[in-house]
Design a protein around this motif. Sequence first.
Motif, PDB file in Angstrom:
ATOM      1  N   PHE B 305     -52.191  72.789  31.462  1.00 29.25           N
ATOM      2  CA  PHE B 305     -51.040  71.638  32.102  1.00 29.25           C
ATOM      3  C   PHE B 305     -50.081  72.073  32.952  1.00 29.25           C
ATOM      4  O   PHE B 305     -49.825  73.362  32.673  1.00 29.25           O
ATOM      5  N   GLU B 306     -49.757  71.443  33.985  1.00 30.10           N
ATOM      6  CA  GLU B 306     -48.737  71.866  34.909  1.00 30.10           C
ATOM      7  C   GLU B 306     -47.445  71.528  34.417  1.00 30.10           C
ATOM      8  O   GLU B 306     -46.374  72.383  34.895  1.00 30.10           O
ATOM      9  N   VAL B 307     -47.244  70.682  33.506  1.00 32.52           N
ATOM     10  CA  VAL B 307     -45.911  70.138  33.219  1.00 32.52           C
ATOM     11  C   VAL B 307     -45.961  70.117  31.608  1.00 32.52           C
ATOM     12  O   VAL B 307     -46.782  69.356  31.169  1.00 32.52           O
ATOM     13  N   ILE B 308     -44.983  70.282  30.907  1.00 25.70           N
ATOM     14  CA  ILE B 308     -44.914  69.804  29.629  1.00 25.70           C
ATOM     15  C   ILE B 308     -43.633  68.929  29.247  1.00 25.70           C
ATOM     16  O   ILE B 308     -42.631  69.213  29.860  1.00 25.70           O
ATOM     17  N   GLY B 309     -43.947  67.705  28.471  1.00 25.29           N
ATOM     18  CA  GLY B 309     -43.051  66.993  28.097  1.00 25.29           C
ATOM     19  C   GLY B 309     -42.762  67.090  26.664  1.00 25.29           C
ATOM     20  O   GLY B 309     -43.273  67.774  25.838  1.00 25.29           O
ATOM     21  N   PHE B 310     -41.229  67.071  26.451  1.00 16.66           N
ATOM     22  CA  PHE B 310     -40.763  67.397  24.976  1.00 16.66           C
ATOM     23  C   PHE B 310     -39.902  66.637  24.755  1.00 16.66           C
ATOM     24  O   PHE B 310     -38.809  65.905  25.387  1.00 16.66           O
ATOM     25  N   TYR B 311     -39.814  65.837  23.430  1.00 15.26           N
ATOM     26  CA  TYR B 311     -38.897  64.944  22.937  1.00 15.26           C
ATOM     27  C   TYR B 311     -37.743  65.616  22.373  1.00 15.26           C
ATOM     28  O   TYR B 311     -37.900  66.696  21.886  1.00 15.26           O
ATOM     29  N   MET B 312     -36.538  65.103  22.655  1.00 18.97           N
ATOM     30  CA  MET B 312     -35.300  65.624  22.425  1.00 18.97           C
ATOM     31  C   MET B 312     -34.656  64.533  21.319  1.00 18.97           C
ATOM     32  O   MET B 312     -33.981  63.488  21.883  1.00 18.97           O
ATOM     33  N   PRO B 313     -34.737  64.672  20.061  1.00 14.98           N
ATOM     34  CA  PRO B 313     -34.260  63.559  19.184  1.00 14.98           C
ATOM     35  C   PRO B 313     -32.690  63.389  19.271  1.00 14.98           C
ATOM     36  O   PRO B 313     -32.371  62.221  19.073  1.00 14.98           O
ATOM     37  N   GLU B 314     -32.091  64.447  19.662  1.00 14.60           N
ATOM     38  CA  GLU B 314     -30.516  64.348  19.850  1.00 14.60           C
ATOM     39  C   GLU B 314     -30.056  63.289  20.732  1.00 14.60           C
ATOM     40  O   GLU B 314     -29.135  62.764  20.908  1.00 14.60           O
ATOM     41  N   VAL B 315     -30.886  62.964  21.906  1.00 11.23           N
ATOM     42  CA  VAL B 315     -30.652  61.732  22.899  1.00 11.23           C
ATOM     43  C   VAL B 315     -31.668  60.918  22.901  1.00 11.23           C
ATOM     44  O   VAL B 315     -31.632  59.954  23.630  1.00 11.23           O
ATOM     45  N   ASP B 316     -32.751  61.081  22.016  1.00 15.75           N
ATOM     46  CA  ASP B 316     -33.769  59.933  21.772  1.00 15.75           C
ATOM     47  C   ASP B 316     -34.599  59.991  23.367  1.00 15.75           C
ATOM     48  O   ASP B 316     -34.806  58.793  23.672  1.00 15.75           O
ATOM     49  N   GLY B 317     -34.602  60.962  23.989  1.00 14.93           N
ATOM     50  CA  GLY B 317     -35.250  60.834  25.527  1.00 14.93           C
ATOM     51  C   GLY B 317     -36.219  62.168  25.651  1.00 14.93           C
ATOM     52  O   GLY B 317     -36.359  63.012  24.796  1.00 14.93           O
ATOM     53  N   ILE B 318     -36.990  62.120  26.508  1.00 16.64           N
ATOM     54  CA  ILE B 318     -38.037  62.778  26.860  1.00 16.64           C
ATOM     55  C   ILE B 318     -37.577  63.802  28.046  1.00 16.64           C
ATOM     56  O   ILE B 318     -37.208  63.267  29.054  1.00 16.64           O
ATOM     57  N   GLY B 319     -37.914  65.030  28.098  1.00 17.15           N
ATOM     58  CA  GLY B 319     -37.514  65.978  29.191  1.00 17.15           C
ATOM     59  C   GLY B 319     -38.954  66.553  29.578  1.00 17.15           C
ATOM     60  O   GLY B 319     -39.772  66.635  28.761  1.00 17.15           O
ATOM     61  N   TRP B 320     -38.924  66.805  30.958  1.00 13.92           N
ATOM     62  CA  TRP B 320     -40.249  67.548  31.340  1.00 13.92           C
ATOM     63  C   TRP B 320     -39.917  68.676  32.157  1.00 13.92           C
ATOM     64  O   TRP B 320     -38.948  69.006  32.854  1.00 13.92           O
ATOM     65  N   VAL B 321     -40.742  69.823  31.730  1.00 14.00           N
ATOM     66  CA  VAL B 321     -40.533  71.021  32.572  1.00 14.00           C
ATOM     67  C   VAL B 321     -41.746  71.537  33.080  1.00 14.00           C
ATOM     68  O   VAL B 321     -42.741  71.477  32.367  1.00 14.00           O
ATOM     69  N   HIS B 322     -41.791  72.173  34.064  1.00 10.27           N
ATOM     70  CA  HIS B 322     -43.085  72.523  34.728  1.00 10.27           C
ATOM     71  C   HIS B 322     -43.258  74.149  34.801  1.00 10.27           C
ATOM     72  O   HIS B 322     -42.126  74.876  34.116  1.00 10.27           O
ATOM     73  N   ARG B 323     -44.342  74.651  34.964  1.00  8.94           N
ATOM     74  CA  ARG B 323     -44.879  75.919  34.527  1.00  8.94           C
ATOM     75  C   ARG B 323     -43.642  76.868  35.326  1.00  8.94           C
ATOM     76  O   ARG B 323     -43.611  78.077  34.890  1.00  8.94           O
ATOM     77  N   GLY B 324     -43.463  76.554  36.517  1.00  7.10           N
ATOM     78  CA  GLY B 324     -42.590  77.312  37.550  1.00  7.10           C
ATOM     79  C   GLY B 324     -41.318  77.555  37.228  1.00  7.10           C
ATOM     80  O   GLY B 324     -40.446  78.362  37.827  1.00  7.10           O
ATOM     81  N   TYR B 325     -40.855  76.881  36.363  1.00  5.97           N
ATOM     82  CA  TYR B 325     -39.276  76.977  35.694  1.00  5.97           C
ATOM     83  C   TYR B 325     -39.083  77.978  34.902  1.00  5.97           C
ATOM     84  O   TYR B 325     -39.777  77.518  33.557  1.00  5.97           O
ATOM     85  N   ALA B 326     -38.528  78.949  34.839  1.00  6.66           N
ATOM     86  CA  ALA B 326     -38.353  80.016  33.759  1.00  6.66           C
ATOM     87  C   ALA B 326     -37.391  79.846  32.833  1.00  6.66           C
ATOM     88  O   ALA B 326     -37.392  80.505  31.700  1.00  6.66           O
ATOM     89  N   GLU B 327     -36.212  79.136  33.230  1.00  2.48           N
ATOM     90  CA  GLU B 327     -35.275  79.113  32.388  1.00  2.48           C
ATOM     91  C   GLU B 327     -35.217  78.186  31.390  1.00  2.48           C
ATOM     92  O   GLU B 327     -36.332  77.318  31.258  1.00  2.48           O
ATOM     93  N   PRO B 328     -34.648  78.391  30.173  1.00  2.79           N
ATOM     94  CA  PRO B 328     -34.652  77.325  28.929  1.00  2.79           C
ATOM     95  C   PRO B 328     -34.523  75.799  29.309  1.00  2.79           C
ATOM     96  O   PRO B 328     -33.523  75.631  30.387  1.00  2.79           O
ATOM     97  N   ALA B 329     -35.072  75.075  28.824  1.00  2.64           N
ATOM     98  CA  ALA B 329     -34.853  73.576  28.881  1.00  2.64           C
ATOM     99  C   ALA B 329     -33.571  73.171  28.224  1.00  2.64           C
ATOM    100  O   ALA B 329     -32.881  74.092  27.200  1.00  2.64           O
ATOM    101  N   PRO B 330     -33.172  71.907  28.297  1.00  3.34           N
ATOM    102  CA  PRO B 330     -31.831  71.894  27.512  1.00  3.34           C
ATOM    103  C   PRO B 330     -32.003  72.026  25.941  1.00  3.34           C
ATOM    104  O   PRO B 330     -31.154  72.083  25.270  1.00  3.34           O
ATOM    105  N   ASN B 331     -33.328  71.891  25.656  1.00  2.15           N
ATOM    106  CA  ASN B 331     -33.674  72.000  23.895  1.00  2.15           C
ATOM    107  C   ASN B 331     -33.529  73.496  23.768  1.00  2.15           C
ATOM    108  O   ASN B 331     -33.954  73.762  22.629  1.00  2.15           O
ATOM    109  N   GLY B 332     -33.230  74.495  24.661  1.00  2.52           N
ATOM    110  CA  GLY B 332     -33.010  75.716  24.330  1.00  2.52           C
ATOM    111  C   GLY B 332     -34.716  76.565  24.502  1.00  2.52           C
ATOM    112  O   GLY B 332     -34.515  77.849  24.434  1.00  2.52           O
ATOM    113  N   LEU B 333     -35.576  75.843  24.760  1.00  4.59           N
ATOM    114  CA  LEU B 333     -36.865  76.490  24.706  1.00  4.59           C
ATOM    115  C   LEU B 333     -37.483  76.453  26.268  1.00  4.59           C
ATOM    116  O   LEU B 333     -37.188  75.770  27.172  1.00  4.59           O
TER     117      LEU B 333
END
Lengths: 257, 522
Positions: B305-333
């Motif tokens: 997959f090109e992009v992964i979506g991840f649920y963040m229960p802390e905000v009850d929302g979904i974030g998306w991060v693509h393969r080319g983004y190397a930094e951690p997303a707000p969930n720390g991953l």
Amino acid sequence: MIVAVTGKGGTGKTIIAALLTHFISQKTNSILAVDADPDSNLPDALGVTKLIRKTLGDIRELFQVSRDEMGTMNKEQWLEGKIYSEVICECDNYDLLVMGRPEGEGCYCYANSILRGVLRKLMRHYDYIIIDCEAGLEHFSRKTIEKADYTIVVTDMSKKGLSTAKRIKELSGELNLNFKDIFLIGNKVTNKEAETLIRRFAEENKFKLLDVLPYDENIAELDLRGEPVIKLPESSEYYKKVKNIAEKLMELQVKVM
Amino acid sequence: MAIERKKIEIPEGVKVKVSVGEEKEYPFDISPMYEGERIRKGDMFVEFGGPSQPGFELVIALPKDQVEDMKVTLIGSDLDEMQEGQAYPYAMIYYVAGDMVETDLEPVIERRNHDFQNYIEGYMHLNQRYDIWIRIGKGAVKKGLKSLIQIAKATMMLYKNELPFIEKIEAVYITDKNLVEKLLNEIAMPIYEERDKRVEMLSDEDVEEFYSCTLCQSFAPTNVCIVSPDRPSLCGAITWFDGRAAARVDPEGPNRAVPKGECIDPIGGEYTGVNEFAKEESGGEYERVKLHSFFEYPHTSCGCFEVIGFYMPEVDGIGWVHRGYAEPAPNGLTFSTMAGQTGGGKQVVGFLGVGIAYFRSKKFIQADGGWYRTVWMPKELKKRIEKYIPEDVRDKIATEEDVKTLDELKEFLKRVNHPVVTGVIRPVDGKKITEGWKEEVVKEVVEEAPPAPAEAAPAPAQPQPMPMIPMMPMQMPQLQLLQIPQIQLPSAPAAGIKLIIKDAKIIIDKVVVRKEEKKGGK
């Protein structure tokens, strides 16, 4: 007839691939040379680097970033069109294809599956295909190039050259490449002892030895001047011997036909 | 709205050659064997289109009474009037008719021109639409090829043999430069554009079949990619059209037709046919798949997959991060950490792999609120697909420039009044699917000034529902939290820590509370 020329880096396989291309193309234009080794430079050896516009790898990358905008266009036709018009380089007497850089990140399953189909259709129309191929046989293991009829393993006098030759033979068995024959060329051999060693190696490991080539100073000199190896003087022993190998290959082809 | 389909007008004063009826004999071989045949410049008699001359090919569906079967009209010079080694303009227009021939089939028929013409010995056809490039070999001319009419007749014959639903076919070939250019701009281009627009409009409901893709099964044996008009493959490479084309060429290949069957859940995108197929292809591993759901029976994720979506229960929302983004997303991953957990053909609730093209979908995770549930994505990714984000939420989706941590994300979402704060109403049926944030942890009440003057929320401003029933998103208990984000307690001046949590279900493996280095803080 598809011939993969391979061997450890530095053994001179690119020079041999270039000369074979050169000799065969004097007899027929139905020949495709393929540079499948990112570490060597077949176009340089042939003296046609300036004609190269794009590599297959370049087009694959372009495909990866443009595919979302293609709407109902046929992606296979898109890739095929790019390969035929921008990647295949028409030299005077032969065509040349440079595989180029390896895959980047992301999924290439689909791109490679199309490429395989395009290359399969393309390759069946040439009488001769000469592939300059790194020792890992990567394009074969990934099936971007589906098969070769023969493989020529080039080795020099070094122990490493010989052990790489052995490994290539094992690898081709593991990959089920089913070559009709695996040939060996001893290259840059300067003394009788080494020649005997290579002959014995071929026998023990069931290679068909095509020839043992001498070390030729002209080649190093051409290289130094940045000139293509096909400018090797016709009178040199090296030139004659490789020409002879090319003729042997063409005889094999005639027999098959 | 649709462009009217009609025959082209032949201007006065141009050279016209007409021929009707089947050819008895062709001076060339016709066979799939010739596909891929390359005609080198040195071996070519003439070429058409390509880099230096205009060219196009176009199929137009017409009523049966308007098409004269096996008629060819050639406008402009023919092969025998051409100079060796030169390039000429070229248009190939086919009028087709039959009970089953509809406008929708035009592109399907048109792309076969490439196949059929390449069956012709000594004739090379490249590309498509307005990009065509044709070469005719000297050998073909030597063998007796005299006229483009012979080429047109052979192509029409192949059309009728291979696509029997074409009852009548007529061709107009043009080598007159002015006319080729005029028709390209006035007729062909608008039709190509219309077709692409129609593709964007095409929905899962409009088709009977989806297509599978199992190209990746060597890496992810239980992965089953289902490609529908509203859901391209995870790797981003295959659309429903590609699947259809591949399945027609090789029905047993990696892209197979998957009959939709009955629709069980129109919003989540669940179909009996897809479920059966998934069960079969995953070796019984998965029994249900919903194409447009994030939380319930999500699509498996292969690893490509090109992009992964991840649920963040802390905000009850979904974030998306693509393969080319190397930094951690707000969930720390990072992408790769999350991909490692999800890939391999698993159905993992809380994570979902998608292709970038899925962000264009009208059904983009519609069961879970789509864009209105999306709270974060890297700037690069957001930019790429910006125009597909509904305007009223576009600026409410944070990027790494706005926030880096969950706390910052919370602040941001509150500030912009993102729908997740007050409760997401999914556009597809107007149902309120989340309750919004509950009682806030005390620290936030302390830190935060009263919410900015309420922006007119898109939802009818209902009073906050009783905070009595915990309304966690469905399936939350199953959610595997990979890593509990570090709880950042306000660096309280004294030892006292007051932590009030209401109406929350929290699963915590390990909590580490340690005194933080004193920061600027409040």
